[in-house]
Design a protein around this motif. Structure first.
Motif, PDB file in Angstrom:
ATOM      1  N   ALA A 313       0.881  -1.231  -0.238  1.00  0.00           N
ATOM      2  CA  ALA A 313      -0.009   0.003  -0.008  1.00  0.00           C
ATOM      3  C   ALA A 313       0.721   1.326  -0.067  1.00  0.00           C
ATOM      4  CB  ALA A 313      -0.917  -0.045   1.214  1.00  0.00           C
ATOM      5  N   LYS A 314       0.282   2.241  -0.578  1.00  0.00           N
ATOM      6  CA  LYS A 314       1.127   3.536  -0.685  1.00  0.00           C
ATOM      7  C   LYS A 314       1.294   4.111   0.625  1.00  0.00           C
ATOM      8  CE  LYS A 314       1.013   7.849  -3.286  1.00  0.00           C
ATOM      9  NZ  LYS A 314       0.213   8.772  -3.775  1.00  0.00           N
ATOM     10  N   CYS A 318       5.110  -1.514   5.070  1.00  0.00           N
ATOM     11  CA  CYS A 318       4.481  -3.236   5.209  1.00  0.00           C
ATOM     12  C   CYS A 318       3.272  -3.334   4.344  1.00  0.00           C
ATOM     13  CB  CYS A 318       3.739  -2.996   6.633  1.00  0.00           C
ATOM     14  SG  CYS A 318       5.171  -2.522   7.983  1.00  0.00           S
ATOM     15  N   PRO A 319       3.504  -4.570   3.940  1.00  0.00           N
ATOM     16  CA  PRO A 319       2.604  -4.768   2.876  1.00  0.00           C
ATOM     17  C   PRO A 319       0.987  -5.097   3.548  1.00  0.00           C
ATOM     18  CG  PRO A 319       3.759  -6.865   3.742  1.00  0.00           C
ATOM     19  CD  PRO A 319       4.536  -5.588   4.176  1.00  0.00           C
ATOM     20  N   VAL A 333     -17.721 -11.794   3.845  1.00  0.00           N
ATOM     21  CA  VAL A 333     -16.704 -11.244   4.811  1.00  0.00           C
ATOM     22  C   VAL A 333     -15.195 -11.386   4.504  1.00  0.00           C
ATOM     23  CG1 VAL A 333     -15.898 -10.975   7.292  1.00  0.00           C
ATOM     24  CG2 VAL A 333     -18.401 -11.406   6.697  1.00  0.00           C
ATOM     25  N   ARG A 334     -14.568 -10.133   4.529  1.00  0.00           N
ATOM     26  CA  ARG A 334     -13.304  -9.961   3.973  1.00  0.00           C
ATOM     27  C   ARG A 334     -12.290  -9.005   5.236  1.00  0.00           C
ATOM     28  NH1 ARG A 334     -13.248  -9.920  -2.397  1.00  0.00           N
ATOM     29  NH2 ARG A 334     -14.456 -11.628  -2.492  1.00  0.00           N
ATOM     30  N   LYS A 335     -11.253  -9.251   5.102  1.00  0.00           N
ATOM     31  CA  LYS A 335     -10.616  -8.362   6.168  1.00  0.00           C
ATOM     32  C   LYS A 335      -9.208  -8.153   5.574  1.00  0.00           C
ATOM     33  CE  LYS A 335      -8.235 -11.550   9.280  1.00  0.00           C
ATOM     34  NZ  LYS A 335      -8.308 -12.108  11.004  1.00  0.00           N
ATOM     35  N   GLN A 336      -8.625  -6.800   5.955  1.00  0.00           N
ATOM     36  CA  GLN A 336      -7.234  -6.571   5.617  1.00  0.00           C
ATOM     37  C   GLN A 336      -6.665  -6.387   6.748  1.00  0.00           C
ATOM     38  OE1 GLN A 336      -7.716  -3.005   3.291  1.00  0.00           O
ATOM     39  NE2 GLN A 336      -9.259  -3.770   2.044  1.00  0.00           N
ATOM     40  N   VAL A 337      -5.260  -6.797   6.808  1.00  0.00           N
ATOM     41  CA  VAL A 337      -4.532  -6.732   7.883  1.00  0.00           C
ATOM     42  C   VAL A 337      -3.180  -5.913   7.310  1.00  0.00           C
ATOM     43  CG1 VAL A 337      -3.016  -7.993   9.471  1.00  0.00           C
ATOM     44  CG2 VAL A 337      -5.494  -9.117   8.814  1.00  0.00           C
ATOM     45  N   GLN A 338      -2.734  -4.964   8.063  1.00  0.00           N
ATOM     46  CA  GLN A 338      -1.670  -4.385   7.725  1.00  0.00           C
ATOM     47  C   GLN A 338      -1.131  -3.680   9.134  1.00  0.00           C
ATOM     48  OE1 GLN A 338      -2.131  -0.786   5.384  1.00  0.00           O
ATOM     49  NE2 GLN A 338      -0.305  -1.086   4.139  1.00  0.00           N
TER      50      GLN A 338
END
Length: 595
Positions: A313-314, A318-319, A333-338
DNA sequence: CGCCTTTGACCCGCGC
DNA sequence: GCGCGGGTCAAAGGCG
């Protein structure tokens, strides 16, 4: 899926009971077949079957009267039929001395059989039929009695649950009112009681405790999926079977097997979810973002996730990882982890969507929290202001008592592509907000609201991570007096509209907890056993739950974080909460609220 | 062998 | 229209 199997089996057994009853009533002659096909209630029918044979045997060979008495009371004396089990009508010596074995087994059986056929089928058969009918009616009566008792116990359980909910709310009101006048001593009371209840004394290092919890959950996530799923399913089934529904709002979607409660009500975990879903406006997609400190790549939240992408991510070295819920085929349901760019120890998890499948209790609290937050986010004008700090969002999360610092920072953002609510769990609560309502959210509440010292007797920050129940303070904010006095006008309206939903979600969270239901079951058992109410236990089921959950949570977190457990486990806690139950739930409860 | 992760490519929306 | 960034897809490989 796997989650529904145990419940389905149980339901099959319940159906078997019904079948047995019917068979016992309608097919006395076929009781033996029924006994061969089913388990559970079979003992009675097996006894009846064997007794029939024995009885016929006794009549023919002039067996002692004692044998007949055993027949007459077989339904009350399992030893009677058990002794006959080996013999039955086959003439196999299964009871008595050696002489009986010889005489009956070798001599009388053929005689009896022959006598039955020779001396007159009508008389013997009629007598046998009479006895069969008699025995079968006794079996049926016994079954009816058991079923009725079961129904009665179920009603008692529901009544207790309802009473508990009512009393709890009343207690909140009273406590809330009380703390306005006597709050100076609460903290000391809490700390002392915290020690008394062997709760994790993290009052001085609550943030560390949270991190440990999160890490422990993350480490638990590293377990094989099958194992974790199985245990979760187990916990889910336990809760689903034992917990009555406090919020009986009809819910007809989802897996019927999991919601076939005896009274036809839906599992509480699904109620909250649906309530939140129904409150959500169509066409808008809400997100719930949680910031928490964790060294693990992903925090455990009770669901199974499959990573489907990762992208840089800009503005963040960390990806960002993308996960999809795999507990159902088409779960959206989805989730993003960063990780946070500024502080890599902070893990930012963003959830989106609603589960379209039944969830284990731990994941249910997660889903309820997510849904509640999303519903709150999407349903009112209060969400339109960027960065607005709202009190009830925090309470929505806080009512799960899973995120001790959810209230420390909950921001709403509508400027993002998706309306997003962000919970910052990385900051310790301000001293004045130790009761759970963060000063940043509701300064008024944060100062005034404190948990009841007697009921919980713990620092909320310490208790919350392991408590799958709502802590009093955030709930108290929904109480009319408090709300009327401290809630801003705009929020007041929104909160009023959602109060019912929130409370139902709260009760769903309560009843979904195996600890709670276990305590209820124990209380009922105690009462039924004639021991009276379990006065020696904690004042409320919650109390015992808190103790057990916290102890185990503290231990688990301590181990996970390097053996820093401060509260030794107790035999009571270990016994009261099987491995698959409370620890998991307690563990999940922390992260579940992050969803 | 099935499930999961990795990873590059692709799609899409948005701003310029 | 083009570039950018977010999000997703799907093939390849790893693992139990």
């Amino acid at each position: 899926m796997e989650t529904t199997k145990p419940a389905a089996e149980r339901h099959r057994h319940q159906d078997d009971h019904v079948v047995h009853e019917d068979e016992a009533q309608q097919q006395p002659e076929g009781a033996d077949d029924a006994a061969m096909e089913h388990g559970g209630v079979l003992t009675l029918q097996r006894g009846a079957t064997n007794l029939f044979g024995r009885r016929r045997h006794d009549e023919d060979d002039g067996a002692p009267r004692r044998e007949i008495r055993e027949v007459d009371f077989f339904s009350r004396d399992s030893g009677a039929w058990r002794r006959d089990d080996g013999g039955g009508g086959r003439g196999i010596p299964g009871y008595g001395g050696g002489r009986d074995d010889v005489n009956i087994g070798l001599d009388l059986l053929p005689t009896a059989t022959g006598g039955t056929t020779r001396a007159g089928d009508d008389v013997t058969a009629a007598a046998a039929n009479d006895h069969k009918m008699e025995a079968s009616s006794a079996v049926a009566a016994e079954l009816r009695r058991v079923v009725e008792e079961n129904r009665r116990l179920r009603g008692m359980l529901e009544e207790l649950t309802r009473s508990y909910g009512t009393l709890y709310q009343q207690l909140l009101q009273v406590t809330q009112h009380h703390t306005h006048h006597q709050h100076p001593d609460l903290m000391s009371n809490r700390s002392s009681l915290s020690q008394h209840t062997h709760l994790t004394p993290v009052g001085a290092s609550t943030n560390t405790g949270t991190r440990q919890l999160l890490e422990s959950r993350a480490s638990s996530m590293a377990q094989p999926h099958a194992e974790a799923a199985g245990a979760e399913d187990e916990a889910s089934d336990e809760a689903g079977e034992a917990s009555p529904s406090l919020s009986n709002a009809g819910n007809n979607d989802g897996d019927a097997k999991r919601k076939v409660f005896q009274d036809g009500t839906a599992p509480p975990r699904e109620n909250g979810e649906q309530q939140a879903s129904t409150a959500e406006l169509p066409g808008r997609k809400a997100r719930v973002s949680v910031r928490a400190r964790s060294e693990a790549p992903m925090i455990s939240d009770g669901c199974q996730w499959r990573k489907y992408g990762q992208k840089m991510a800009k503005g963040n070295p960390c990806p960002r990882a993308y996960y999809r819920c795999t507990m159902a085929v088409a779960c959206p349901v989805r989730k993003q982890v960063q990780r946070c760019a500024e502080d890599k120890s902070i893990l930012v998890t963003t959830y989106e969507g609603h589960h379209n499948h039944p969830l284990p209790p731990a994941a249910t609290t997660m889903a309820n929290t997510t849904s509640a937050a999303a519903a709150m986010l999407l349903s009112g004008p209060a969400t339109s202001r960027d960065g607005a700090l709202l009190g009830h969002p925090a309470a929505l999360f806080h009512h799960h008592a899973s995120i001790p610092y959810a209230s420390t920072m909950a921001t709403l953002s509508a400027s993002a592509p998706f309306p997003t609510i962000t919970l910052d769990l990385t900051q310790p609560p301000p001293p004045g907000a130790a009761a759970g309502i963060g000063g940043g959210l509701l300064p008024h509440h944060g100062i005034q609201q404190r948990p009841p010292p007697v009921t919980y007797g713990i620092h909320p920050a310490a208790a919350a991570p392991a408590m799958p129940f709502p802590v009093p303070s955030p709930l108290a904010m929904f109480l009319p007096p408090q709300r009327a006095t401290t809630m801003p006008a705009g929020l007041h309206q929104v909160t009023r509209q959602q109060q019912q939903s929130v409370m139902e979600t709260v009760t769903a969270a309560i009843t979904a907890d195996p600890n709670f239901t276990t305590a209820l079951a124990a209380a009922i058992s105690s009462v039924i056993a004639g021991g009276g109410p379990p006065h020696q236990a904690q004042p409320t089921p919650r109390g015992s739950n808190v103790v057990g959950a916290n102890e185990e949570e503290a231990n688990g977190g301590g181990v996970a974080s390097g053996g820093a457990a401060e509260a030794p486990p107790t035999a009571a806690a270990a016994g009261a909460h099987p491995a698959s139950g409370s620890p998991r739930l307690a563990t999940q409860s922390c992260t579940t609220s992050t969803t």
